[in-house]
Design a protein around this motif. Sequence first.
Motif, PDB file in Angstrom:
ATOM      1  N   VAL A 188      -2.944  18.894  -0.463  1.00 20.60           N
ATOM      2  CA  VAL A 188      -4.028  18.302   0.317  1.00 20.60           C
ATOM      3  C   VAL A 188      -3.923  16.780   0.332  1.00 20.60           C
ATOM      4  O   VAL A 188      -4.199  16.132   1.350  1.00 20.60           O
ATOM      5  N   THR A 189      -3.479  16.173  -0.774  1.00 22.22           N
ATOM      6  CA  THR A 189      -3.333  14.714  -0.806  1.00 22.22           C
ATOM      7  C   THR A 189      -2.222  14.254   0.126  1.00 22.22           C
ATOM      8  O   THR A 189      -2.380  13.265   0.854  1.00 22.22           O
ATOM      9  N   GLU A 190      -1.086  14.952   0.102  1.00 21.59           N
ATOM     10  CA  GLU A 190      -0.004  14.604   1.029  1.00 21.59           C
ATOM     11  C   GLU A 190      -0.465  14.751   2.476  1.00 21.59           C
ATOM     12  O   GLU A 190      -0.209  13.887   3.321  1.00 21.59           O
ATOM     13  N   LEU A 191      -1.145  15.858   2.762  1.00 24.72           N
ATOM     14  CA  LEU A 191      -1.629  16.088   4.121  1.00 24.72           C
ATOM     15  C   LEU A 191      -2.633  15.018   4.526  1.00 24.72           C
ATOM     16  O   LEU A 191      -2.580  14.490   5.650  1.00 24.72           O
ATOM     17  N   TRP A 240       0.828  -1.202   0.000  1.00 20.65           N
ATOM     18  CA  TRP A 240       0.000   0.000   0.000  1.00 20.65           C
ATOM     19  C   TRP A 240       0.864   1.255   0.000  1.00 20.65           C
ATOM     20  O   TRP A 240       0.628   2.186  -0.780  1.00 20.65           O
ATOM     21  N   ARG A 241       1.884   1.290   0.846  1.00 18.24           N
ATOM     22  CA  ARG A 241       2.759   2.452   0.904  1.00 18.24           C
ATOM     23  C   ARG A 241       3.520   2.624  -0.420  1.00 18.24           C
ATOM     24  O   ARG A 241       3.684   3.742  -0.908  1.00 18.24           O
ATOM     25  N   PHE A 242       3.995   1.522  -0.975  1.00 16.75           N
ATOM     26  CA  PHE A 242       4.684   1.595  -2.259  1.00 16.75           C
ATOM     27  C   PHE A 242       3.775   2.202  -3.324  1.00 16.75           C
ATOM     28  O   PHE A 242       4.194   3.090  -4.084  1.00 16.75           O
ATOM     29  N   THR A 243       2.534   1.752  -3.371  1.00 13.21           N
ATOM     30  CA  THR A 243       1.603   2.249  -4.383  1.00 13.21           C
ATOM     31  C   THR A 243       1.330   3.730  -4.196  1.00 13.21           C
ATOM     32  O   THR A 243       1.359   4.510  -5.158  1.00 13.21           O
ATOM     33  N   PHE A 244       1.084   4.143  -2.953  1.00 12.20           N
ATOM     34  CA  PHE A 244       0.804   5.552  -2.719  1.00 12.20           C
ATOM     35  C   PHE A 244       2.019   6.419  -3.015  1.00 12.20           C
ATOM     36  O   PHE A 244       1.922   7.442  -3.707  1.00 12.20           O
ATOM     37  N   TYR A 245       3.192   6.024  -2.483  1.00 16.63           N
ATOM     38  CA  TYR A 245       4.392   6.830  -2.681  1.00 16.63           C
ATOM     39  C   TYR A 245       4.734   6.950  -4.163  1.00 16.63           C
ATOM     40  O   TYR A 245       5.149   8.023  -4.632  1.00 16.63           O
ATOM     41  N   LEU A 258      11.060   3.350  -3.374  1.00 13.11           N
ATOM     42  CA  LEU A 258      12.121   2.384  -3.623  1.00 13.11           C
ATOM     43  C   LEU A 258      12.392   1.525  -2.391  1.00 13.11           C
ATOM     44  O   LEU A 258      12.634   0.317  -2.505  1.00 13.11           O
ATOM     45  N   LEU A 259      12.343   2.136  -1.215  1.00 18.04           N
ATOM     46  CA  LEU A 259      12.522   1.369   0.011  1.00 18.04           C
ATOM     47  C   LEU A 259      11.393   0.363   0.171  1.00 18.04           C
ATOM     48  O   LEU A 259      11.624  -0.806   0.508  1.00 18.04           O
ATOM     49  N   GLU A 260      10.145   0.803  -0.068  1.00 20.73           N
ATOM     50  CA  GLU A 260       9.020  -0.110   0.065  1.00 20.73           C
ATOM     51  C   GLU A 260       9.102  -1.233  -0.968  1.00 20.73           C
ATOM     52  O   GLU A 260       8.752  -2.382  -0.681  1.00 20.73           O
ATOM     53  N   ALA A 261       9.572  -0.929  -2.164  1.00 22.42           N
ATOM     54  CA  ALA A 261       9.728  -1.965  -3.185  1.00 22.42           C
ATOM     55  C   ALA A 261      10.773  -2.998  -2.757  1.00 22.42           C
ATOM     56  O   ALA A 261      10.599  -4.205  -2.965  1.00 22.42           O
ATOM     57  N   ALA A 262      11.871  -2.525  -2.156  1.00 16.05           N
ATOM     58  CA  ALA A 262      12.893  -3.450  -1.672  1.00 16.05           C
ATOM     59  C   ALA A 262      12.341  -4.342  -0.569  1.00 16.05           C
ATOM     60  O   ALA A 262      12.637  -5.538  -0.512  1.00 16.05           O
ATOM     61  N   VAL A 321       8.249  26.245  -2.597  1.00 18.83           N
ATOM     62  CA  VAL A 321       9.426  25.569  -2.058  1.00 18.83           C
ATOM     63  C   VAL A 321       9.001  24.313  -1.299  1.00 18.83           C
ATOM     64  O   VAL A 321       9.711  23.300  -1.289  1.00 18.83           O
ATOM     65  N   GLY A 322       7.804  24.349  -0.686  1.00 16.37           N
ATOM     66  CA  GLY A 322       7.294  23.159  -0.003  1.00 16.37           C
ATOM     67  C   GLY A 322       7.073  22.002  -0.962  1.00 16.37           C
ATOM     68  O   GLY A 322       7.336  20.840  -0.621  1.00 16.37           O
ATOM     69  N   SER A 323       6.615  22.287  -2.161  1.00 11.55           N
ATOM     70  CA  SER A 323       6.407  21.223  -3.149  1.00 11.55           C
ATOM     71  C   SER A 323       7.738  20.599  -3.562  1.00 11.55           C
ATOM     72  O   SER A 323       7.816  19.396  -3.825  1.00 11.55           O
ATOM     73  N   LEU A 324       8.789  21.405  -3.600  1.00 15.84           N
ATOM     74  CA  LEU A 324      10.108  20.859  -3.914  1.00 15.84           C
ATOM     75  C   LEU A 324      10.600  19.944  -2.795  1.00 15.84           C
ATOM     76  O   LEU A 324      11.182  18.886  -3.055  1.00 15.84           O
ATOM     77  N   VAL A 325      10.351  20.359  -1.558  1.00 16.47           N
ATOM     78  CA  VAL A 325      10.752  19.533  -0.413  1.00 16.47           C
ATOM     79  C   VAL A 325      10.038  18.185  -0.462  1.00 16.47           C
ATOM     80  O   VAL A 325      10.650  17.125  -0.270  1.00 16.47           O
ATOM     81  N   MET A 326       8.734  18.212  -0.730  1.00 15.80           N
ATOM     82  CA  MET A 326       7.970  16.968  -0.767  1.00 15.80           C
ATOM     83  C   MET A 326       8.449  16.063  -1.893  1.00 15.80           C
ATOM     84  O   MET A 326       8.593  14.850  -1.718  1.00 15.80           O
ATOM     85  N   ALA A 327       8.709  16.626  -3.064  1.00 14.47           N
ATOM     86  CA  ALA A 327       9.154  15.813  -4.194  1.00 14.47           C
ATOM     87  C   ALA A 327      10.510  15.176  -3.921  1.00 14.47           C
ATOM     88  O   ALA A 327      10.739  14.005  -4.252  1.00 14.47           O
ATOM     89  N   VAL A 328      11.418  15.943  -3.312  1.00  9.91           N
ATOM     90  CA  VAL A 328      12.749  15.416  -3.003  1.00  9.91           C
ATOM     91  C   VAL A 328      12.644  14.227  -2.054  1.00  9.91           C
ATOM     92  O   VAL A 328      13.341  13.212  -2.221  1.00  9.91           O
ATOM     93  N   HIS A 329      11.757  14.316  -1.074  1.00  9.65           N
ATOM     94  CA  HIS A 329      11.639  13.228  -0.104  1.00  9.65           C
ATOM     95  C   HIS A 329      10.862  12.039  -0.651  1.00  9.65           C
ATOM     96  O   HIS A 329      11.125  10.892  -0.273  1.00  9.65           O
ATOM     97  N   ASP A 330       9.907  12.304  -1.523  1.00  8.97           N
ATOM     98  CA  ASP A 330       9.138  11.203  -2.104  1.00  8.97           C
ATOM     99  C   ASP A 330       9.972  10.367  -3.061  1.00  8.97           C
ATOM    100  O   ASP A 330       9.596   9.231  -3.382  1.00  8.97           O
TER     101      ASP A 330
END
Length: 382
Positions: free
Chosen positions: A184-187, A138-143, A245-249, A231-240
């Motif tokens: 709003v989706t991230e939140l 589920w987390r892999f799909t959402f992320y 990839l971690l969830e896929a592993a 700038v917040g959208s850039l922060v979220m994209a960088v972390h996403d």
Amino acid sequence: MAAISAWFWNERFWLPHNVTWADLADPAPGVEYPKVGHLLSALPLALGIFAVRILFERFIAGPCAAAFCIQAETSRRAQPNAVLEKVFTSITKCPDSRHLDGLSKQLDWEVRKVQRWFRLRRNQDKPSTRTKFCESMWRFTFYLCIFTYGIHFLWQSPWMWDTRHCWYNYPYQVLTPGMYRYYVTELAFYWSLMFSQFIDIKRKDFLIMFVHHLATITLISFSYVNNMVRVGSLVMAVHDASDFLLEAAKLANYAKYQRVCDFLFVVFGISFFVTRLVIYPFWVINSSMFESWSIIGPYPSWWLFNMLLLVLQVLHVIWSYLIARIALKAVMRGKQEGFMLAFFSLLDGRSGLCLSPLSRLSPLLRTCATVSFPSALSPSFL
């Protein structure tokens, strides 16, 4: 109440000099700025995401787990005992020798029998491999979906290619429908994680993760209300970028596809180090601190926002050190049992370590690690 509200929403804290809430309250026709009320729409959406997760895990992830021959383990249950159950729930789940001796005398049991009871009782609370597979899927799909959406949205945005656009005409920057949906989706997702904690199997890091989700929600909301969404959208994209990839592993590990797991972890590690130690500080923080200083100048909420971003960068360094340390241990153990099998045995805590910085760090680091933008790698941030 009005006095408290006026104090909290003080313009001199939230807005740049010579800007008032009244300036933002009545935009031109067809123009929309972020408002606090927009964030309320994340709550019903969070319930919807939680409902989708339940259906997803039951009708998609569950059959996928069965296809990979991942079955729910049936662990032995500890025999009912009111005295030991009270100690387990109220005092300690891992009694020391003093507690063991006292309980042994009180129940007229051998110490080894008491130890065995606590071991069985602890195992009852551990999620099965099937449960972990469904959660990770589920987390892999959402992320993956939110990262794909974020990159698609940012690809068409000028501040993706020139970060100075994050600050031009600030705070009179129009809120686009794409940005609204992204935020709003991230939140809503992090609200759904808070909801699910009370229904899922209780983990030992329940309180730590609860505080983490709450801090993440606070930071997303803070940047939205302050209209630092670019700038917040850039922060979220960088972390996403590395979360899925971690969830896929982890999925490959649960399904026992060792070579696939090895490859995905290497890709995750490269992605994590590049995004968190290179792109984030030299692209995002550089814009938030230096470009914004020259374009709009500092003000109180600007200082707070950048302080939180710097704290997050410190956490990135800590997490990178932990990942490198665990990977090194896994390499050493992998000589005998395979690299990723060793890594995920460490991840599951047999070594006393965990990839998630919020689950088995020292108390000081646990306190610091609750301050983070979304994507944790959790989680969203490791």
